[in-house]
Write an enzyme that holds these catalytic residues in place. Sequence first.
Site, PDB file in Angstrom:
ATOM      1  N   GLU A   1       0.817  -1.225   0.000  1.00 55.70           N
ATOM      2  CA  GLU A   1       0.000   0.000   0.000  1.00 55.70           C
ATOM      3  C   GLU A   1       0.842   1.263   0.000  1.00 55.70           C
ATOM      4  O   GLU A   1       0.475   2.262  -0.620  1.00 55.70           O
ATOM      5  CB  GLU A   1      -0.948   0.000   1.201  1.00 55.70           C
ATOM      6  CG  GLU A   1      -2.106  -0.986   1.092  1.00 55.70           C
ATOM      7  CD  GLU A   1      -1.748  -2.391   1.558  1.00 55.70           C
ATOM      8  OE1 GLU A   1      -0.560  -2.643   1.859  1.00 55.70           O
ATOM      9  OE2 GLU A   1      -2.646  -3.244   1.618  1.00 55.70           O
TER      10      GLU A   1
ATOM     11  N   PHE B   1      -9.474  -2.403   2.694  1.00 57.42           N
ATOM     12  CA  PHE B   1     -10.251  -2.115   3.906  1.00 57.42           C
ATOM     13  C   PHE B   1      -9.636  -0.864   4.532  1.00 57.42           C
ATOM     14  O   PHE B   1      -8.414  -0.761   4.595  1.00 57.42           O
ATOM     15  CB  PHE B   1     -10.127  -3.239   4.946  1.00 57.42           C
ATOM     16  CG  PHE B   1     -10.858  -4.511   4.634  1.00 57.42           C
ATOM     17  CD1 PHE B   1     -10.404  -5.375   3.651  1.00 57.42           C
ATOM     18  CD2 PHE B   1     -11.989  -4.878   5.362  1.00 57.42           C
ATOM     19  CE1 PHE B   1     -11.062  -6.565   3.393  1.00 57.42           C
ATOM     20  CE2 PHE B   1     -12.655  -6.066   5.106  1.00 57.42           C
ATOM     21  CZ  PHE B   1     -12.193  -6.924   4.117  1.00 57.42           C
TER      22      PHE B   1
ATOM     23  N   PHE C   1      -6.730  -1.112   6.940  1.00 59.64           N
ATOM     24  CA  PHE C   1      -5.344  -1.351   6.533  1.00 59.64           C
ATOM     25  C   PHE C   1      -4.538  -0.047   6.446  1.00 59.64           C
ATOM     26  O   PHE C   1      -3.388  -0.049   6.017  1.00 59.64           O
ATOM     27  CB  PHE C   1      -5.287  -2.065   5.167  1.00 59.64           C
ATOM     28  CG  PHE C   1      -5.996  -3.405   5.127  1.00 59.64           C
ATOM     29  CD1 PHE C   1      -6.434  -4.026   6.289  1.00 59.64           C
ATOM     30  CD2 PHE C   1      -6.219  -4.039   3.913  1.00 59.64           C
ATOM     31  CE1 PHE C   1      -7.091  -5.248   6.245  1.00 59.64           C
ATOM     32  CE2 PHE C   1      -6.871  -5.272   3.867  1.00 59.64           C
ATOM     33  CZ  PHE C   1      -7.313  -5.874   5.030  1.00 59.64           C
TER      34      PHE C   1
ATOM     35  N   HIS D   1     -11.111  -5.475  10.540  1.00 58.87           N
ATOM     36  CA  HIS D   1     -11.784  -5.431   9.238  1.00 58.87           C
ATOM     37  C   HIS D   1     -13.182  -4.834   9.322  1.00 58.87           C
ATOM     38  O   HIS D   1     -14.009  -5.083   8.449  1.00 58.87           O
ATOM     39  CB  HIS D   1     -11.912  -6.845   8.636  1.00 58.87           C
ATOM     40  CG  HIS D   1     -10.626  -7.458   8.198  1.00 58.87           C
ATOM     41  ND1 HIS D   1      -9.706  -7.960   9.084  1.00 58.87           N
ATOM     42  CD2 HIS D   1     -10.100  -7.655   6.969  1.00 58.87           C
ATOM     43  CE1 HIS D   1      -8.676  -8.449   8.422  1.00 58.87           C
ATOM     44  NE2 HIS D   1      -8.877  -8.279   7.144  1.00 58.87           N
TER      45      HIS D   1
END
Lengths: 341, 331
Positions: A66, A89, A92, A135
């Site tokens: 990411e 999500f 994250f 999550h």
Amino acid sequence: MATELKQRLLTGNKAMAEAIAQEMTRDPSVFVMGEDVGRYGGIFGATEGLYEKFGSERVIDTPISETAFIGAAIGAAAEGMRPIVELMFVDFFGVCMDQIYNHMAKIHYMSGGSVKLPLVLMTAVGGGYNDAAQHSQTLYATFAHLPGLKVVAPSTPYDLKGMMISAIRDDNPVLFMFHKSLQGLGWMAPIDAAVGHVPEEPYTVPIGKARIAREGRDVTIVAVQMMVHHALAAAEQLAAEGIEAEVIDLRSLVPLDRQTIVDSVRKTHRLLVVDEDYLSYGITAEVAATVAEQALYELAAPIRRLAVPDVPIPYSRPLEQFVLPNPDKIAAAVRQLMAEG
Amino acid sequence: MSIPFEHLQWMYETMVKIRTYEERLVEAYAEGKYPVFNIGAGPVPGEMHLAAGQEPAAVGICVHLKPEDTVTAPHRPHHHAIAKGVDLRRMTAEIYGKATGLGKGKGGHMHLFDPATKFSCGGIIAAGMPHAAGAALASKMRGKDWVAVAFIGEGAANQGAFHETLNLAALWKLPLVVVIEDNRYGISVPKALSTAVERNDARAAAYGIPGYYVADNDVLEMYRVSREAVERARRGEGPSLIEIETYRYLGHFQGDPEVYRAKEEVPGLREKDPIRRLREHLLAQGVAEQDMAAWEARAKAAVDEAFAFARDSEYPAPEAALEDVFAASEV
């Protein structure tokens, strides 16, 4: 023959994907990057069909990196591209927050306005399906707190499409939060709110303007995404009891449409703020503070807040359902509010 | 390898300009900060990370770059900015916090942004690498031969962003060159105590890309390997990694007590000064002293002018702090 308003029903995810496809067709500088956004079509369907339509050059599956790909979106945007990048999500964010907070949100300012970052960071938020603490968060306030990011959180397919088009055309970084439960995915509990009328032609919904989802005279309920739909369900219950609730769907957290909130409270004289995010330091506090600053003496009763009670989102069904606001809890809070004044 | 004369001249003059600039900043930064050091005082407040001694890393590769190529740099950015051709007057005004600065006084010395020369830098270690990769991606998507160069320090090679970006860039064959300036220390911690490999060019193998090592701050060797790396990127063959052993003459920041290194270290490094070595090379090539003196004078004049511009410029109106959070947008 009677004229009938033709409804073109789409799920939330198809509304988003249609918006992206239309902008990609209109503007060759728009492209999509993220984990599983290609052949898979996005874990939450936001890029469904785009890979087939635009190919791997413009719908790019990334490594699970990411920092690298969100940072690359920043670098590409600085060059005049208009990337749409997906953080699968919102939870994250921890692995890439430096790129979001220190770079995406600050470069325009630190450059004295000379660098523009026209990019969309889209991310899935929300719980209620037993996915536990890593999550299931919404983290609205975490992102809305830092200056330099526009933050939107639409709650209907119509707004998902219109706000996505606005986000793509905006010259600023826009964090586009979409709620998993409102995507209309086949593998989640089907809910009516995940399907709605979406015109086929491209249109924009302004960023920074709240929507009055239901008009009412007795109490204002301010909410975002799933909480809007829960508030509307609560309002139905309350209407049967003679209580008319006005429901405001903020849609945009940054900029925040404070005027619509204050105007509504001046009319109803009561305020309940509902949030799927944590209670402390969050949207509920911001909205309450706004009303306290601008319309305190309009209130007939103290402001009430309903949100996740400052615990991580638990896994087990009874635990999770206990911490998340729902229509019954909202209705109960309103009844209490009405009893107070 | 023959180096075109104009490249040698440019590298020499630019190195002199950088050195003059950094030495001038040593003085300007000290103004108003003593007798008891106060970081927030004086005409140039805040942290100050200077690059005197590290000139070869910047000029040896920037000589191969075009205006359309992108450069990202870390917290010690002046040599890269000057080598990329950033307007020295507006850069200096930014460091002085003036309204005429690149960022209208909102960025400061670690946060210089110049879209005109496609230069940017930032205060977070390795964070500019993905930005450079993104510029390289944009170049590739548009079918250009523009390359991006990311400068980082040797300490940044232990950051996640470094490894994530190299994998991504290698995977997508992006026109990216990463230059690691090994100036021996991450602030105070020597490389041997922070890095599992002796040389970071070894890490290129992990991503299947070429790795180069330039020993002893050698600007001509930096020129040679950078040419290979930049040309490879321009041809669309993907990224490269270069580590150069360079010298940091000054502290990590101005005011650094430098307790972590021996007193004789810097004098020893200065004996191998890269500017003097290049000067000797030029003399051996038959360049006249007076020609070099003219280049030096031109470099010094540019620095003088930049500092005068910065000092003479106005501070921003305080309320300007509220501007530039968002760009005006049509939507």
